[in-house]
Design an enzyme around this catalytic site. Structure first.
Site, PDB file in Angstrom:
ATOM      1  N   GLU A  72      -7.586  -4.982  -6.577  1.00 13.95           N
ATOM      2  CA  GLU A  72      -8.815  -4.371  -7.112  1.00 13.95           C
ATOM      3  C   GLU A  72      -9.367  -3.240  -6.232  1.00 13.95           C
ATOM      4  OE1 GLU A  72     -11.744  -7.353  -8.027  1.00 13.95           O
ATOM      5  OE2 GLU A  72     -10.376  -8.455  -9.321  1.00 13.95           O
ATOM      6  N   ALA A  73      -9.003  -3.260  -4.964  1.00 17.64           N
ATOM      7  CA  ALA A  73      -9.600  -2.244  -4.076  1.00 17.64           C
ATOM      8  C   ALA A  73      -8.548  -1.379  -3.375  1.00 17.64           C
ATOM      9  CB  ALA A  73     -10.507  -2.924  -3.049  1.00 17.64           C
ATOM     10  N   GLU A  74      -7.700  -1.993  -2.545  1.00 15.78           N
ATOM     11  CA  GLU A  74      -6.824  -1.181  -1.688  1.00 15.78           C
ATOM     12  C   GLU A  74      -5.938  -0.220  -2.476  1.00 15.78           C
ATOM     13  OE1 GLU A  74      -4.901  -3.170   1.654  1.00 15.78           O
ATOM     14  OE2 GLU A  74      -6.160  -4.904   1.362  1.00 15.78           O
TER      15      GLU A  74
ATOM     16  N   LEU B  45      -3.367   2.115  17.727  1.00 23.31           N
ATOM     17  CA  LEU B  45      -2.836   3.308  18.401  1.00 23.31           C
ATOM     18  C   LEU B  45      -3.690   3.662  19.622  1.00 23.31           C
ATOM     19  CD1 LEU B  45      -2.091   5.338  15.168  1.00 23.31           C
ATOM     20  CD2 LEU B  45      -0.381   4.387  16.732  1.00 23.31           C
TER      21      LEU B  45
ATOM     22  N   ASN C 123       0.834  -1.212   0.000  1.00 20.96           N
ATOM     23  CA  ASN C 123       0.000   0.000   0.000  1.00 20.96           C
ATOM     24  C   ASN C 123       0.865   1.257   0.000  1.00 20.96           C
ATOM     25  OD1 ASN C 123      -3.032  -0.416   0.059  1.00 20.96           O
ATOM     26  ND2 ASN C 123      -2.311  -1.989   1.489  1.00 20.96           N
TER      27      ASN C 123
ATOM     28  N   GLU D 263     -10.645   7.034  18.426  1.00 19.39           N
ATOM     29  CA  GLU D 263     -10.261   6.217  19.579  1.00 19.39           C
ATOM     30  C   GLU D 263     -10.857   4.821  19.529  1.00 19.39           C
ATOM     31  OE1 GLU D 263     -10.817   8.455  23.213  1.00 19.39           O
ATOM     32  OE2 GLU D 263     -10.146  10.275  22.203  1.00 19.39           O
TER      33      GLU D 263
ATOM     34  N   ASN E 174      -6.617   5.192   7.894  1.00 14.74           N
ATOM     35  CA  ASN E 174      -6.178   3.792   7.880  1.00 14.74           C
ATOM     36  C   ASN E 174      -6.851   3.073   6.726  1.00 14.74           C
ATOM     37  OD1 ASN E 174      -5.137   1.248   8.963  1.00 14.74           O
ATOM     38  ND2 ASN E 174      -7.239   0.824   9.615  1.00 14.74           N
TER      39      ASN E 174
ATOM     40  N   HIS F 187      -8.342  -0.673   5.737  1.00 15.29           N
ATOM     41  CA  HIS F 187      -8.724  -1.962   6.314  1.00 15.29           C
ATOM     42  C   HIS F 187      -9.171  -2.884   5.184  1.00 15.29           C
ATOM     43  CE1 HIS F 187      -9.989  -4.777   9.331  1.00 15.29           C
ATOM     44  NE2 HIS F 187     -11.099  -4.969   8.626  1.00 15.29           N
TER      45      HIS F 187
HETATM   46  C1  GAR Z   1      -3.168  -4.701   3.838  1.00 17.84           C
HETATM   47  O1  GAR Z   1      -4.057  -5.650   3.305  1.00 17.84           O
HETATM   48  C2  GAR Z   1      -3.887  -3.775   4.791  1.00 17.84           C
HETATM   49  O2  GAR Z   1      -5.188  -3.467   4.373  1.00 17.84           O
HETATM   50  C3  GAR Z   1      -3.919  -4.603   6.038  1.00 17.84           C
HETATM   51  O3  GAR Z   1      -2.657  -5.243   6.079  1.00 17.84           O
HETATM   52  C4  GAR Z   1      -2.144  -5.400   4.754  1.00 17.84           C
HETATM   53  C5  GAR Z   1      -0.777  -4.767   4.685  1.00 17.84           C
HETATM   54  O4  GAR Z   1      -0.173  -5.015   3.445  1.00 17.84           O
HETATM   55  N1  GAR Z   1      -4.178  -3.799   7.195  1.00 17.84           N
HETATM   56  C6  GAR Z   1      -4.861  -4.237   8.248  1.00 17.84           C
HETATM   57  O5  GAR Z   1      -5.276  -5.372   8.336  1.00 17.84           O
HETATM   58  C7  GAR Z   1      -5.080  -3.213   9.355  1.00 17.84           C
HETATM   59  N2  GAR Z   1      -6.132  -3.621  10.225  1.00 17.84           N
HETATM   60  P1  GAR Z   1       0.958  -4.066   2.868  1.00 17.84           P
HETATM   61  O6  GAR Z   1       2.039  -3.930   3.955  1.00 17.84           O
HETATM   62  O7  GAR Z   1       1.476  -4.820   1.681  1.00 17.84           O
HETATM   63  O8  GAR Z   1       0.364  -2.736   2.514  1.00 17.84           O
END
Ligand code: GAR
Length: 200
Positions: free
Chosen positions: A180-182, A95, A16, A149, A109, A111
């Site tokens: 496809e999403a992140e 956090l 990411n 929080e 963030n 998710h």
């Molecule tokens: C990603 O899928 C992100 O959405 C998830 O961890 C992965 C990190 O991958 N985050 C969480 O689960 C947070 N609750 P990356 O280091 O390759 O970006």
């Protein structure tokens, strides 16, 4: 007006982070600039990605520093660097409320599910995709949200749905959700937030 100075906090692979760095280079985040990458483990591959792109790096090792001290040091560095937006990109530590209160409306963030499904304590990384497959839902996705929080409880900025396929494993599903999403919605959401912060 000056660009918003962005710090990206990571724990692992940093795909990411890479999507954000690529978007920045391609001019897709005109209102922000990634100036710092913080990792909580010296072996986080995200650090290599930051180095390759010439971005300043800092490590506050989870194994060596207790959480309160780690957070204090991170917060001090963020202030010192004039950070206007803190981006959690695969940062696997929740956090504390006191940290979050230091950066109101300035932490986001990503998710790997459609909040409010499959989120909260213990739901991170592959665990999320395991839970999705165990429940048998046919659609999952990713969410970018403000950090408050309440764990995974802040206002939602962007979401995108992804199909769950027959024969998926947590790993194949994770990859599809990322691709496809992140990696698509995260840079868009970060730009959206930077633009808004500049206008505030
Ligand atoms: C990603 O899928 C992100 O959405 C998830 O961890 C992965 C990190 O991958 N985050 C969480 O689960 C947070 N609750 P990356 O280091 O390759 O970006």
């Amino acid at each position: 007006m000056k660009k918003i100075r962005i710090a990206v906090l990571c724990s692992g692979g940093g795909t990411n982070l890479q999507a954000l760095l690529n978007a920045g280079e391609a001019g897709l985040i005109p209102d922000g600039e990634i100036v710092l990458v913080v990792a909580d483990s010296p072996s986080a591959h995200a650090l290599v990605r930051a180095e390759r792109q010439g971005v300043k790096r800092a490590v506050f090792d989870k194994k060596k520093l207790p959480r309160a001290e780690r957070e204090e040091k991170i917060a001090a560095l963020l202030k010192e660097e004039g950070i206007g937006l803190v981006v959690l990109a695969g940062f696997m530590t929740v956090l504390s409320a006191s940290f979050v209160r230091k950066f109101p409306g300035r932490i986001v963030n990503i998710h790997p599910a459609l909040i409010p499904s499959f989120c909260g304590m213990g739901m991170y990384g592959l665990h999320v995709h395991e839970a999705v497959l165990a429940r048998g839902v046919k659609v999952t996705g990713a969410t970018v949200h403000y950090v408050t929080e309440e764990c995974d409880g802040g206002p939602i900025i962007a979401q995108r749905a992804v199909e769950v396929r027959e024969g998926d494993t947590p790993e194949t599903l994770q990859k599809r959700v990322m691709r496809e999403a992140e990696w698509v919605i995260f840079p868009e959401a970060v730009e959206q937030v930077c633009k808004k912060l500049k206008g505030d």
